[in-house]
Design an enzyme around this catalytic site. Structure first.
Site, short mmCIF file in Angstrom:
data_model
loop_
_atom_site.label_atom_id
_atom_site.label_comp_id
_atom_site.label_asym_id
_atom_site.label_seq_id
_atom_site.Cartn_x
_atom_site.Cartn_y
_atom_site.Cartn_z
N SER A 121 -47.53 32.23 60.78
CA SER A 121 -46.44 31.18 60.30
C SER A 121 -46.62 29.86 60.64
O SER A 121 -46.31 29.15 60.01
CB SER A 121 -45.07 31.78 60.98
OG SER A 121 -45.12 31.73 62.18
N HIS A 148 -49.18 34.46 54.29
CA HIS A 148 -48.05 34.20 55.28
C HIS A 148 -46.88 34.99 54.21
O HIS A 148 -46.42 34.28 53.42
CB HIS A 148 -47.48 32.65 55.37
CG HIS A 148 -46.27 32.75 56.34
ND1 HIS A 148 -45.57 31.57 56.14
CD2 HIS A 148 -45.72 33.64 57.09
CE1 HIS A 148 -44.31 31.87 57.02
NE2 HIS A 148 -44.75 32.81 57.65
N GLU A 165 -46.66 32.53 51.06
CA GLU A 165 -47.71 31.30 51.10
C GLU A 165 -48.96 31.77 51.35
O GLU A 165 -49.18 32.36 52.11
CB GLU A 165 -47.25 30.47 52.39
CG GLU A 165 -45.69 29.41 52.04
CD GLU A 165 -45.47 28.76 53.38
OE1 GLU A 165 -45.40 27.63 53.18
OE2 GLU A 165 -45.56 29.33 54.55
N ASN A 168 -42.41 26.45 56.94
CA ASN A 168 -42.05 26.12 58.39
C ASN A 168 -41.95 24.67 58.56
O ASN A 168 -41.28 24.38 59.51
CB ASN A 168 -42.78 26.93 59.27
CG ASN A 168 -42.06 28.37 59.28
OD1 ASN A 168 -41.28 28.71 59.33
ND2 ASN A 168 -43.20 29.36 59.78
#
Length: 580
Positions: A297, A318, A330, A368
């Site tokens: 992540s 991800h 992702e 993130n």
């Protein structure tokens, strides 16, 4: 109608309601209550539901559809006058019908709520125009439709629809030249690994689920079995289908079973050294054509590729938790990742029924990286003494499914602490605070959020088996020396939204993400950004570039988090926009 076909009125999903007399004809052809349920939810209805409602005359198999349709047309031809009259007739709703319609109307005030006005407006049209002639009702609908068509919600939801189509086209093009992915391996069982193995097997892909600990392997299989049981309970799979899919998962403690897989998903603990060691070991057990991916992540894909003999066949993959429910994946391109590796990984994600978005390697990647400035903005307010409960309420009222403190508890304060530390190390100018965050304070006191039932809030198990959050006086005492204060909710919303949108713009500016459409859809799919606002960059366009910059200038004293990105400054000077 074919037994496999579906019918529906999806316009509310675009911020609209059925036009061209859609709200007029349907309540006159079927029960008004059923019609209103269909219009207000936008959900597709099965052929059997359409037959039960009286919308269609017959349901048949697809092979005989043409013959049955011709037969029905012959019958309809003798009743056309009656059918036309039925579509035009007034509807006299009895007290029971009115009461049911009122109940639906009350429900619309709560769900989907005031930010999605189309359903409530359609409800008012149906209720108010039932007793009127169809022509008069149609004129009322046309006037209301003209208003709703130009509403901010409709404009934003139409933008979302167009972006969804654009992103799907990009994924399809990117997957061209992919190698086949018939069998995969998931390294690291547990909740995440079990979810990935489940999703793969559900879609017909063989999945080796490997771990070094029998207990973890059992936990991963239990997660997959739980998901299959849920699908059976909801009627989405038969028992036989679930058994066949589950049989595609091969749990193992042995690396020898990896030689025939086409793609590997490494999903071990989020630690750079451990991941690098596992990835290097995996290379020795997989074929030379196998694609190797890491479900990380935050850790740099380029950094993880160091020490690999085939870095061109390695990329980030991800998944978001829970894997079966979250639509976004992702896919992260490292410095040496090849186009074939990206194409194969995108194709695998599409096979899983996910929405893949390719991003370039960057701290936190896209989702993130954008999330944590938002979290940091909330932590800054808390450090200033603002009550985190007010912050949560303000952001929920802005449209988020939950506020930042509650979100942190759901993710886990241990995970949040790790991610904050990673982001602070990689982007210190904006993300390294000069204070101890409330997240760090709570984590240092062994409060992990929902997983320990103590975080910003206290959590109690409810009758449905979920968690109910409650005020926690101990958390308040740990965070605040004095009683927490309140400020104007609009300031909270502005500060968090500016931080979030600015980081999104920086990601576009730096080439982390290729387009505004991909950025906005990633944040909708991955974080639950309010759909009715269209996405972060669509929201900036809605506010106006100049107005958004002016808003930021009022918070410039707060530091680099609120510095206007260069791209936005250029756009302000040139008068351009993200979707102009």
């Amino acid at each position: 109608m074919s037994e496999r076909a579906k019918v529906g009125l999806p316009e509310v999903n675009l911020g609209l309601f059925p036009g061209y007399a859609g709200t007029v004809r349907l309540p006159r052809m079927i029960d008004p209550v059923t019609a209103m349920q269909w219009i207000s939810t936008g959900k597709p209805q099965s052929a059997q539901s359409a037959l039960d409602a009286g919308l269609v005359a017959r349901v048949c198999d697809a092979e005989s559809l043409l013959d049955v349709a011709i037969s029905e047309l012959d019958s309809v031809a003798t009743h056309m006058t009656e059918i036309r009259a039925r579509k035009q007739q007034k509807v006299t709703a009895d007290d029971t019908t009115r009461k049911k319609l009122d109940q639906i109307s009350v429900g619309l005030d709560v769900r989907p709520g005031p930010n999605y006005p189309a359903a409530s407006l359609a409800m008012s049209l149906v209720v108010n125009q039932l007793d009127n002639p169809a022509e008069q009702a149609g004129l009322a609908e046309a006037r209301a439709f003209a208003d709703i068509l130009t509403s901010p919600t409709a404009i934003n939801l139409l933008s979302v629809f167009m972006n969804e189509q654009a992103v799907a086209r990009v994924a399809k093009r990117t997957a061209a030249g992919a190698r086949s992915t018939d069998n995969v391996a998931v390294i690291g069982a547990g909740i995440m690994g079990g979810g990935i193995a489940y999703q793969s097997s559900l879609k017909g892909i063989g999945a080796v689920l490997k771990d070094i600990q029998p207990e973890a392997l059992e936990a991963g299989m239990n997660e997959a079995i739980r998901n299959f049981s849920t699908q059976v309970a909801k009627g989405r799979l038969s028992e036989k289908e679930a058994q066949l899919a589950q049989a595609r998962i091969s749990p193992t403690l042995d690396s020898g079973s990896l030689s025939d897989v086409d793609l590997v998903v490494e999903a071990v603990v989020e630690n750079t050294a451990i991941k690098q060691s596992v990835l290097k070991d995996l290379e020795a057990h997989i074929s030379s054509n196998c694609v190797l991916t890491s479900n990380t992540s935050t850790i740099s894909i380029t950094r993880l590729a160091q020490g690999l003999s085939r870095p061109e066949q390695f990329c980030g993959l991800h998944f978001f938790n829970p894997v079966p429910a979250m639509p976004l994946v992702e896919i992260i391109r490292g410095k040496k990742t090849s186009d074939t590796t990206i194409a194969t990984t995108v194709q695998y994600a599409l096979q899983l029924g996910k929405n893949p978005i390719v991003v370039n390697d960057s701290p936190g990647f896209l989702v993130n990286r954008v999330l944590f400035p938002y979290i940091i903005a909330a932590q800054m307010l808390i450090a200033e003494g603002v009550d985190f409960r007010q912050i949560d309420e303000a952001m929920q009222s802005w449209g988020w499914p939950m506020g930042p403190a509650y979100l942190s508890d759901v993710i886990g304060l241990d995970t949040m602490t790790h991610c904050l530390d990673v982001m602070a190390a990689d982007i210190p100018q904006r993300m390294a605070p000069d204070y101890m965050s409330a997240i760090h304070t709570l984590h240092s006191n062994a409060r992990l959020g929902q997983k320990s039932r103590q975080g910003f809030y206290h959590y109690a198990r409810n009758e449905a088996g979920g968690m109910t959050k409650q005020q926690d006086e101990l958390a308040l005492g740990l965070i605040y020396l004095n009683a927490p204060s309140e400020i104007n909710s609009s300031e909270i919303q502005e500060r968090l939204t500016l931080a979030f949108c600015f980081e999104t713009i920086r990601c576009l500016e730096e080439g982390v993400v290729a387009s505004a459409a991909e950025a906005d859809m990633a944040l909708l799919w991955g974080l639950g950004f309010p759909r009715f606002r269209g996405g972060a960059l669509q929201h900036v366009d809605t506010v106006g570039i100049a107005a958004f910059c002016a808003m930021a200038e009022g918070y410039a004293h707060l530091g680099p988090l609120y510095e206007i990105p260069q791209l936005l400054e250029k756009m302000r000077k040139s008068g351009t926009s993200f979707y102009g």
